[in-house]
Structures are given as structure tokens and as C-alpha cells.
Scaffold this motif. Structure first.
Motif, short mmCIF file in Angstrom:
data_model
loop_
_atom_site.label_atom_id
_atom_site.label_comp_id
_atom_site.label_asym_id
_atom_site.label_seq_id
_atom_site.Cartn_x
_atom_site.Cartn_y
_atom_site.Cartn_z
N HIS A 1 -24.67 -23.34 5.75
CA HIS A 1 -24.17 -24.84 5.18
C HIS A 1 -25.12 -25.68 6.01
O HIS A 1 -25.03 -26.22 7.01
CB HIS A 1 -23.14 -24.55 4.43
CG HIS A 1 -22.29 -23.88 3.61
ND1 HIS A 1 -22.16 -23.93 2.66
CD2 HIS A 1 -21.38 -22.57 3.90
CE1 HIS A 1 -22.32 -23.74 0.85
NE2 HIS A 1 -21.47 -22.61 2.15
N PHE A 2 -25.95 -26.31 5.57
CA PHE A 2 -26.82 -27.91 5.40
C PHE A 2 -25.95 -28.38 4.98
O PHE A 2 -25.28 -29.28 5.61
CB PHE A 2 -28.05 -27.34 4.72
CG PHE A 2 -28.68 -28.82 5.11
CD1 PHE A 2 -29.51 -28.92 7.17
CD2 PHE A 2 -28.71 -29.94 4.57
CE1 PHE A 2 -30.36 -30.16 6.84
CE2 PHE A 2 -29.62 -31.54 4.86
CZ PHE A 2 -30.09 -30.83 6.08
N LYS B 1 -27.33 -24.76 1.46
CA LYS B 1 -27.45 -23.59 1.67
C LYS B 1 -28.91 -23.36 2.60
O LYS B 1 -29.66 -23.28 1.66
CB LYS B 1 -26.76 -22.17 2.01
CG LYS B 1 -25.91 -22.73 1.08
CD LYS B 1 -25.09 -21.26 0.69
CE LYS B 1 -25.05 -19.74 2.37
NZ LYS B 1 -23.85 -19.04 1.41
N THR B 2 -28.76 -22.96 4.13
CA THR B 2 -30.87 -22.87 4.43
C THR B 2 -30.06 -21.92 5.30
O THR B 2 -28.84 -21.66 5.96
CB THR B 2 -31.36 -24.04 5.50
OG1 THR B 2 -29.97 -24.66 5.84
CG2 THR B 2 -31.33 -24.88 3.73
N CYS B 3 -31.00 -21.12 5.97
CA CYS B 3 -31.84 -20.26 7.02
C CYS B 3 -31.27 -20.84 8.05
O CYS B 3 -31.48 -21.80 8.23
CB CYS B 3 -32.61 -19.72 7.35
SG CYS B 3 -33.18 -18.32 6.27
N GLU B 4 -30.93 -20.23 9.06
CA GLU B 4 -30.33 -21.08 10.89
C GLU B 4 -31.18 -20.29 11.61
O GLU B 4 -31.76 -19.01 11.94
CB GLU B 4 -28.48 -20.16 10.69
CG GLU B 4 -28.68 -21.02 12.23
CD GLU B 4 -26.92 -19.90 12.95
OE1 GLU B 4 -26.43 -20.81 13.13
OE2 GLU B 4 -27.43 -19.44 12.93
N VAL B 5 -31.69 -21.13 12.52
CA VAL B 5 -32.16 -21.40 13.79
C VAL B 5 -31.80 -21.85 14.96
O VAL B 5 -31.40 -22.88 14.99
CB VAL B 5 -34.13 -22.59 12.87
CG1 VAL B 5 -34.48 -21.53 11.48
CG2 VAL B 5 -33.74 -23.84 12.86
N LEU B 6 -32.73 -21.22 15.66
CA LEU B 6 -32.65 -20.83 16.98
C LEU B 6 -33.84 -23.00 17.68
O LEU B 6 -34.81 -22.41 18.06
CB LEU B 6 -32.46 -20.10 18.56
CG LEU B 6 -32.97 -20.63 19.56
CD1 LEU B 6 -30.87 -21.05 20.41
CD2 LEU B 6 -32.45 -19.14 20.40
N ALA B 7 -33.28 -23.29 17.96
CA ALA B 7 -34.10 -24.50 18.28
C ALA B 7 -33.70 -25.66 18.97
O ALA B 7 -32.05 -26.27 19.41
CB ALA B 7 -34.89 -24.57 16.71
N PRO C 1 -33.52 -28.31 5.27
CA PRO C 1 -34.44 -28.18 3.12
C PRO C 1 -35.86 -27.60 3.14
O PRO C 1 -36.38 -29.46 2.88
CB PRO C 1 -33.14 -28.68 2.28
CG PRO C 1 -32.24 -29.28 2.94
CD PRO C 1 -33.35 -29.49 4.04
N GLY C 2 -35.78 -27.03 2.36
CA GLY C 2 -37.38 -26.71 1.68
C GLY C 2 -37.66 -25.24 0.92
O GLY C 2 -36.89 -24.63 0.82
N PRO C 3 -38.08 -25.37 0.04
CA PRO C 3 -38.54 -24.30 -0.17
C PRO C 3 -38.90 -22.68 -0.01
O PRO C 3 -38.19 -21.78 -0.13
CB PRO C 3 -39.83 -24.23 -1.03
CG PRO C 3 -40.48 -26.50 -0.87
CD PRO C 3 -39.58 -26.04 0.27
N GLU C 4 -39.61 -22.71 1.68
CA GLU C 4 -38.86 -21.96 2.00
C GLU C 4 -38.30 -21.77 2.84
O GLU C 4 -37.46 -20.64 3.94
CB GLU C 4 -40.66 -21.74 3.79
CG GLU C 4 -41.61 -21.45 2.47
CD GLU C 4 -42.30 -21.99 4.16
OE1 GLU C 4 -42.59 -22.15 4.90
OE2 GLU C 4 -43.85 -21.77 3.21
N SER C 5 -36.91 -22.62 3.47
CA SER C 5 -35.78 -22.60 4.33
C SER C 5 -34.47 -22.04 3.30
O SER C 5 -33.40 -21.89 3.71
CB SER C 5 -35.76 -24.02 4.60
OG SER C 5 -35.52 -24.99 4.26
N SER C 6 -34.66 -22.43 2.10
CA SER C 6 -33.52 -22.35 1.40
C SER C 6 -33.13 -20.78 1.26
O SER C 6 -34.20 -20.30 0.95
CB SER C 6 -33.70 -22.73 -0.37
OG SER C 6 -33.96 -23.93 -0.25
N CYS C 7 -32.03 -20.54 0.90
CA CYS C 7 -30.83 -18.97 1.23
C CYS C 7 -29.81 -19.13 0.02
O CYS C 7 -29.41 -19.56 0.35
CB CYS C 7 -30.92 -18.25 2.74
SG CYS C 7 -30.24 -19.35 3.26
N SER C 8 -29.58 -18.07 0.10
CA SER C 8 -28.06 -17.17 -0.47
C SER C 8 -27.76 -16.43 -0.28
O SER C 8 -26.16 -16.53 -0.24
CB SER C 8 -28.34 -17.01 -2.50
OG SER C 8 -28.89 -16.70 -2.32
#
Length: 510
Positions: A218-219, A224-230, A187-194
């Protein structure tokens, strides 16, 4: 063809074209223009040559012969003459005391500071050094992620060897069992999403842990945050454990092997001194009081000598400096040349500016699962890096620096005369009498002007010859370039003109 004397006389006659009653002075006679013309006419009528020319040539020859003779006499006298300055003795106890006091201060400076303190009688050389290290120690940890584990040198020394330094791991954050898969960002200002529209597919930057897939997941139940491949699960940005995991690292020891050489004097030395044997080396630990020559150091003692607490420093890490100084007097026995150790903290420890404190980095250990999937354990390691810095200078007696330093010191004796003269000319009651006896004045301004003219001429002549004979050298140095070659050529012509005028002035003067 006329001789040198005839050409001079002819040139003198050739300028007699001025006013009718002008008087011209030659080395031989002084005639008016009318008288010279009459003599010329009568002489041409008799034998085709002028009487004035004959008389002038004869007088010029006598003058040149006398001048050459006087020049030789002057050179002989100059060679065999001896000059000595005149000394004025002032019988005054006050001035004499000041003079002796100033001389004593200069002599004390030469002997005490230049010779004894700075060793100005020695030639010096700087040290060439090499350093190797070997750390020993074992630590035991018990964590929920790793369980009970033994840490030895291969685990906490990263990398195994560095140039003039070594790193000891003291604390760590562990993220185990990471695999390359999809997972929500932290979670963070740049990763949060709706919604998915808030997550741009393929977006990446240096601050993200992976590449976005374009989905909003959902985190947790509320976030909720954006999903990443990592590498998932992602690393948690937590503070390091306090107290540190490898608190026992304070009892680790390091053997520092340092070899130095002074090539100018062909002298070599190492910090494992000749009296140290294997038995002593296996038991000793450096101590200022009991074992100052032991090259094995306990890490806790190094940090304590710098005024720091090892346990507090081990939480976030830091940088320590181990300074080894070799100052050797090679006029003394070789066993007097021993190292001096000092320790200090090198990184910033400012309580008012504690952003990004300490020293840390990340590394991973990779594995293969039973089905062939690659797994890793990510470790964010905190620790202390020890930088070893070697300084030193060696000195040995040499005649050249001895004479140079003593001569420079004795040159200060001239300052004693200046101080005494100033005192006499300013504070003495009979200072006007002293001034009259000390200084003599000669009003011969023409001689002074001609002397400075000679100096300027020879300076110009030297510059002219250097520019004319070394153009490529000046071009390489950048003093001249292609656009200024014409200016340099014009300067040479001007110097030639000055040379010609100077020679004419010398002829008229002498």
C-alpha cells in the motif's frame, strides 16, 4: 658511324620506298624516286658512296648552321626587346566621366573599406585567454524541512570551480533523512499493482528509483504500488517553489578575472586595468554609465542586461552568457585596449515548447546516525549557470598585408576598363568604328594550333616527370594506390611516345 646530319639524311633516304613517281622534299633537294635510284647506282660504281647522300648531308649541314644562327639571333632579340601595349584614346565626355567615376569608386573602396574600416594595412592575431571567477554573497532561508538557515558561497556555488563558468544555486526541492530500506514506489502507470504477480522481483530500469522486491504494498489507503529497495522515502516529483528559495541570490556579486595574450605581438593585458586599485575594487560594481571598467558584476544586472527577469529565471534555472570582447589596435596607445562586456541568455526560452525548461541537477549530503546508519539529504537544485566567453583580435601595421590589400584593390582598376569598353561597344553611336580601331584579327590557325600543342605538351611532360620521380609521395597522399601503379607506368610510356612525336614535328616544322 654517321654524324647527326648523316643520320638525318640516311633516315630521309631510307623512306624512299613509296610510289615510283612520288616526289620527296629534303632540306637540300627535291628528287623523284627513279632519279634517286639512278644517282645511287652511278655513285656506287664510282666511289662506293651515293651522290644524293653527299648532297643531302651538305644541304642539311648548311640548313642546320643557318637554323642555329637564326635561333641565337632570335634569343638575343627576345632578351633585349621591350614591348608596350598600344593605347586608344577616345575623346568623349560621357565615357571619360564614366571612367573617372568608376576609378573614384575603386579608390574609395580601397581607402574607405579596405584600409580604414577593415584595417587592411595591419597584421592580425587572435586572443589566447584564461578566466577565473569569485562569487560573494549570503542568503537566508526559513523552510519546514531545513528551518532557518544561512547560505554562503560554499553552499550555493556547485562545484567550487569550473572552466570558464560558474553555477549559482537559486532554488531547490529537498528530500531529507533518506536511508537504504524498502518502501513503495511513487504512483504511476508502470508502478501500480493489485497483487504480487504484477511486481517482478529484481526488475530495474533507468526510470525506477530502486530494485523491485516482488511485493505489492500500500502506498496509501486506496493506491497500491510495487515495493522497491532504494533510498527511502523516495523523492517527490513536485514543481520547484515559486518564488525561489534563494531569491536573495540576485544581489550576489562575481569578480571575473580575465587575462589575454596576443603571442604574435608579445602583448598581454588583463581586465583589471592599471588604474584600478584595491580601494576602488572593494567598492565598485559594474555599470555602463558610472563604472564601465569595473570587473565586479551583480547577478541581477547581468540578467537584466540580457532582457530577462532574475526572479522568474531563478525558479527553474537557466544558462547565461557573459561575452568579453578584446579588439585592440596596437598602433594606438596600450591603454586604449580595454574589454567590452555583453550579456545574453543561452538556453532555449520558447513559450510554445516549454518541456524540461531551465537547468537543474541532483546532489546529496551524507551523515551518520547515532547507531551508525548512513543517512542522506537529497537535493534537486535549480540555478543559473554563467558561461564566460572571450573573443578578440589584435592588429598592428605590417608592410606585407598593406601591399597585398592595396594590390588586390588596384587590381579592380581592370574592371573599370571592362565597364568602359562595354559601354562604348554597346551604347555609343560610333561603336563599329571603335571596334575596328580596338581589335585586329590575324588568320594564322596553324600557329595557334601549334602554340596550344606546345602548351599541352609541356603540361603532359610535367605530369610525366612528377609521376615518375614522386611515386611514394603520391601513394602517401592517396592519389595513387597499389592497383594503379601499372596504369601510371603505362601513362609514362604514352608520355614518352608523345614526346618523340613532338620532337619529330618540330624537326619537320623548322
Amino acid at each position: 658511324m654517321l654524324t647527326a646530319g648523316r643520320r638525318e639524311a640516311a633516315s630521309c633516304i631510307g623512306v624512299f620506298t613509296g610510289k615510283r613517281q612520288a616526289t620527296v622534299t629534303l632540306p637540300c633537294v627535291s628528287l623523284t624516286c627513279d632519279e634517286l635510284r639512278v644517282n645511287q647506282v652511278e655513285a656506287h660504281n664510282r666511289n662506293g658512296d651515293t651522290v644524293a647522300e653527299k648532297n643531302c648531308l651538305k644541304g642539311a649541314g648548311n640548313t642546320m648552321a643557318a637554323s642555329d644562327k637564326n635561333c641565337c639571333v632570335s634569343l638575343t632579340r627576345c632578351f633585349f626587346d621591350y614591348s608596350t601595349p598600344k593605347t586608344l584614346v577616345i575623346r568623349s565626355k560621357t565615357v571619360g566621366a564614366i571612367n573617372r567615376l568608376c576609378q573614384a569608386l575603386v579608390i574609395a573602396y580601397i581607402i574607405g573599406y579596405v584600409c580604414v574600416w577593415k584595417k587592411g594595412y595591419q597584421d592580425t592575431d587572435t586572443v589566447i585567454s584564461s578566466v577565473t571567477t569569485k562569487v560573494k554573497g549570503i542568503a537566508l532561508t526559513n523552510t519546514s524541512d531545513l528551518g532557518t538557515r544561512i547560505w554562503d558561497v560554499a553552499d550555493y556555488i556547485i562545484p567550487p570551480q569550473e572552466e570558464n563558468s560558474f553555477f549559482v544555486l537559486t532554488n531547490l526541492n529537498i528530500t531529507p533523512n533518506q536511508t537504504q530500506s524498502h518502501c513503495p514506489e511513487n504512483p504511476g502507470p508502470e508502478s501500480s499493482c493489485s497483487s504480487d504477480q504484477d511486481c517482478k522481483k529484481g526488475f530495474r530500469n533507468g526510470r525506477l528509483s530502486g530494485v523491485r522486491t516482488g511485493r505489492c504494498v500500500h502506498f496509501s489507503e486506496r493506491i497500491k504500488t510495487c515495493e522497491v529497495l532504494a533510498w527511502c522515502p523516495l523523492e517527490k516529483y513536485d514543481e520547484p517553489p515559486d518564488p525561489p528559495m534563494l531569491a536573495e541570490a540576485e544581489n550576489f556579486t562575481v569578480l571575473i578575472k580575465n587575462s589575454v595574450r596576443y603571442p604574435k605581438f608579445n602583448f598581454s593585458r588583463r581586465n583589471i586595468l592599471p588604474h584600478i586599485n584595491s580601494t576602488y575594487l572593494s567598492k565598485c560594481v559594474f555599470s555602463r554609465d558610472t563604472d564601465p571598467d569595473c570587473p565586479i558584476f551583480r547577478l541581477r544586472d547581468i540578467v537584466a542586461e540580457a532582457g530577462e527577469d532574475f526572479q522568474a529565471m531563478a525558479v527553474h534555472g537557466g544558462v547565461m552568457g557573459v561575452q568579453i570582447r578584446w579588439d585592440c589596435d596596437l598602433d594606438m596607445p596600450a591603454n586604449w585596449c580595454v574589454p567590452r562586456y555583453t550579456f545574453r541568455r543561452l538556453d532555449n526560452k520558447d513559450p510554445e515548447n516549454n518541456v524540461a525548461p531551465g537547468y537543474n541537477f541532483r546532489f546529496a549530503k551524507y551523515y551518520k546516525s547515532s547507531n551508525g546508519e548512513e543517512i542522506r539529504t537529497l537535493i534537486k537544485g535549480y540555478g543559473i549557470r554563467f558561461d564566460i566567453m572571450v573573443f578578440g583580435k589584435a592588429g598592428k601595421f605590417n608592410v606585407v598585408p598593406t601591399l597585398l590589400n592595396i594590390g588586390a584593390g588596384l587590381g579592380l582598376m581592370g574592371l573599370v576598363t571592362v565597364v568602359c569598353d562595354w559601354f562604348v561597344l554597346v551604347f555609343m553611336r560610333k561603336r563599329h568604328l571603335y571596334r575596328e580601331r580596338k581589335y585586329s584579327y590575324v588568320d594564322d590557325f596553324q600557329l595557334v594550333r601549334f602554340f596550344f600543342f606546345n602548351i599541352c605538351f609541356f603540361c603532359i611532360l610535367f605530369v610525366q616527370n612528377f609521376v615518375a620521380t614522386h611515386p611514394m609521395f603520391l601513394l602517401k597522399l592517396g592519389v595513387l594506390n597499389r592497383s594503379t601503379v601499372n596504369i601510371a607506368t603505362f601513362f609514362i610510356y604514352i608520355c614518352n611516345l608523345i614526346t618523340f612525336c613532338y620532337e619529330r614535328i618540330r624537326v619537320v616544322r623548322y
